[in-house]
Design a protein around this motif. Structure first.
Motif, PDB file in Angstrom:
ATOM      1  N   SER A  79     -40.746  18.680   8.206  1.00 39.78           N
ATOM      2  CA  SER A  79     -41.647  19.381   9.123  1.00 39.78           C
ATOM      3  C   SER A  79     -42.841  18.505   9.484  1.00 39.78           C
ATOM      4  O   SER A  79     -43.223  18.413  10.659  1.00 39.78           O
ATOM      5  CB  SER A  79     -42.125  20.685   8.476  1.00 39.78           C
ATOM      6  OG  SER A  79     -43.094  21.315   9.264  1.00 39.78           O
ATOM      7  N   ALA A  80     -43.416  17.848   8.484  1.00 38.12           N
ATOM      8  CA  ALA A  80     -44.554  16.953   8.745  1.00 38.12           C
ATOM      9  C   ALA A  80     -44.132  15.785   9.630  1.00 38.12           C
ATOM     10  O   ALA A  80     -44.869  15.384  10.539  1.00 38.12           O
ATOM     11  CB  ALA A  80     -45.132  16.445   7.427  1.00 38.12           C
ATOM     12  N   ALA A  81     -42.927  15.253   9.391  1.00 37.42           N
ATOM     13  CA  ALA A  81     -42.436  14.135  10.208  1.00 37.42           C
ATOM     14  C   ALA A  81     -42.253  14.577  11.660  1.00 37.42           C
ATOM     15  O   ALA A  81     -42.587  13.827  12.584  1.00 37.42           O
ATOM     16  CB  ALA A  81     -41.122  13.605   9.640  1.00 37.42           C
ATOM     17  N   LYS A  82     -41.741  15.786  11.870  1.00 29.73           N
ATOM     18  CA  LYS A  82     -41.569  16.293  13.238  1.00 29.73           C
ATOM     19  C   LYS A  82     -42.918  16.438  13.933  1.00 29.73           C
ATOM     20  O   LYS A  82     -43.054  16.120  15.115  1.00 29.73           O
ATOM     21  CB  LYS A  82     -40.811  17.621  13.227  1.00 29.73           C
ATOM     22  CG  LYS A  82     -39.343  17.454  12.914  1.00 29.73           C
ATOM     23  CD  LYS A  82     -38.610  18.772  12.908  1.00 29.73           C
ATOM     24  CE  LYS A  82     -37.141  18.549  12.561  1.00 29.73           C
ATOM     25  NZ  LYS A  82     -36.402  19.804  12.487  1.00 29.73           N
ATOM     26  N   LYS A  83     -43.921  16.906  13.175  1.00 33.86           N
ATOM     27  CA  LYS A  83     -45.268  17.014  13.755  1.00 33.86           C
ATOM     28  C   LYS A  83     -45.802  15.634  14.113  1.00 33.86           C
ATOM     29  O   LYS A  83     -46.407  15.453  15.166  1.00 33.86           O
ATOM     30  CB  LYS A  83     -46.212  17.716  12.778  1.00 33.86           C
ATOM     31  CG  LYS A  83     -45.941  19.193  12.617  1.00 33.86           C
ATOM     32  CD  LYS A  83     -46.864  19.814  11.590  1.00 33.86           C
ATOM     33  CE  LYS A  83     -46.514  21.284  11.364  1.00 33.86           C
ATOM     34  NZ  LYS A  83     -47.330  21.869  10.289  1.00 33.86           N
ATOM     35  N   CYS A  84     -45.558  14.663  13.237  1.00 39.07           N
ATOM     36  CA  CYS A  84     -45.996  13.283  13.508  1.00 39.07           C
ATOM     37  C   CYS A  84     -45.290  12.729  14.745  1.00 39.07           C
ATOM     38  O   CYS A  84     -45.913  12.070  15.575  1.00 39.07           O
ATOM     39  CB  CYS A  84     -45.726  12.384  12.308  1.00 39.07           C
ATOM     40  SG  CYS A  84     -46.879  12.636  10.949  1.00 39.07           S
ATOM     41  N   ALA A  86     -44.082  14.442  17.247  1.00 35.68           N
ATOM     42  CA  ALA A  86     -44.643  15.107  18.423  1.00 35.68           C
ATOM     43  C   ALA A  86     -46.003  14.510  18.766  1.00 35.68           C
ATOM     44  O   ALA A  86     -46.300  14.251  19.939  1.00 35.68           O
ATOM     45  CB  ALA A  86     -44.773  16.611  18.165  1.00 35.68           C
ATOM     46  N   MET A  87     -46.820  14.271  17.740  1.00 34.46           N
ATOM     47  CA  MET A  87     -48.130  13.684  17.982  1.00 34.46           C
ATOM     48  C   MET A  87     -47.986  12.270  18.533  1.00 34.46           C
ATOM     49  O   MET A  87     -48.713  11.879  19.447  1.00 34.46           O
ATOM     50  CB  MET A  87     -48.947  13.649  16.683  1.00 34.46           C
ATOM     51  CG  MET A  87     -50.388  13.293  16.917  1.00 34.46           C
ATOM     52  SD  MET A  87     -51.436  13.166  15.433  1.00 34.46           S
ATOM     53  CE  MET A  87     -50.851  14.409  14.365  1.00 34.46           C
ATOM     54  N   THR A  88     -47.030  11.516  18.009  1.00 33.64           N
ATOM     55  CA  THR A  88     -46.794  10.155  18.498  1.00 33.64           C
ATOM     56  C   THR A  88     -46.382  10.185  19.963  1.00 33.64           C
ATOM     57  O   THR A  88     -46.851   9.369  20.761  1.00 33.64           O
ATOM     58  CB  THR A  88     -45.717   9.466  17.637  1.00 33.64           C
ATOM     59  OG1 THR A  88     -46.178   9.414  16.288  1.00 33.64           O
ATOM     60  CG2 THR A  88     -45.435   8.060  18.123  1.00 33.64           C
ATOM     61  N   ALA A  89     -45.514  11.127  20.321  1.00 29.83           N
ATOM     62  CA  ALA A  89     -45.099  11.252  21.719  1.00 29.83           C
ATOM     63  C   ALA A  89     -46.310  11.571  22.596  1.00 29.83           C
ATOM     64  O   ALA A  89     -46.467  11.005  23.684  1.00 29.83           O
ATOM     65  CB  ALA A  89     -44.032  12.332  21.865  1.00 29.83           C
TER      66      ALA A  89
END
Length: 144
Positions: A79-84, A86-89
Motif C-alpha cells: 500500500s505504501a509503495a502504491k502511494k509512493c 502515485a506520488m512519483t507520477a
C-alpha cells in the motif's frame, strides 16, 4: 529443599488439575484443540506423544501468528509503495508542467527582448531622421 525456595511462596498450584492433565496427556486422552485446526503445511506423525503434539502445535501456532503479521506488514508495504508510485507520477507530471512553464517564459522573454530591440532600433532611426531633417533645415536657412 533449595529448589522449593526458588518459587514464590504466594504461587498457588492446583496439584489435582496438574496431575489430571499429566495423566490425560500420558494416557493419550485428547484435550480440546488450542485454537482451531492446524495450518495446512503441518500434520501430526504417528507415534508422537500427546505432550510432543501439544508442544509442536503451540510452536507452529506461534510461528503461524508471526507469519501472518509479516504478511500483514507486506500488505502495508505494498500500500505504501502504491502511494509512493502515485506520488512519483504526480511529481513527474509536475516537473513536466514546470519545464513547459519555464520554456514558455523563455519564449516570452525572447519575444519581449526582440520587441524591445526593434523599438530601440526604430527609435534610433527616428532620432537620426529627426537630426537629418533638422540639419537640412539649418542648411536651408543658411543658404537662403
Amino acid at each position: 529443599m533449595a529448589n522449593i525456595e526458588r518459587f514464590p511462596r504466594n504461587m498457588a498450584v492446583d496439584l489435582a488439575k496438574l496431575e489430571a492433565d499429566v495423566t490425560a496427556a500420558s494416557a493419550g486422552a485428547a484435550p480440546p484443540p488450542l485454537s482451531g485446526p492446524l495450518p495446512d503445511y503441518v500434520e501430526h506423525r504417528e507415534g508422537v506423544s500427546r505432550v510432543g503434539q501439544l508442544t509442536a502445535e503451540a510452536v507452529v501456532r506461534d510461528y503461524e501468528a508471526a507469519a501472518k503479521e509479516i504478511e500483514a506488514m507486506g500488505t502495508e508495504l505494498i500500500s505504501a509503495a502504491k502511494k509512493c508510485e502515485a506520488m512519483t507520477a504526480e511529481v513527474h507530471t509536475t516537473i513536466a508542467f514546470m519545464r513547459d512553464t519555464a520554456a514558455s517564459y523563455r519564449e516570452e522573454a525572447k519575444r519581449i527582448f526582440k520587441r524591445i530591440e526593434e523599438c530601440a532600433l526604430f527609435t534610433e532611426d527616428v532620432r537620426k531622421t529627426c537630426e537629418t531633417v533638422k540639419r537640412r533645415m539649418m542648411e536651408d536657412r543658411s543658404i537662403a
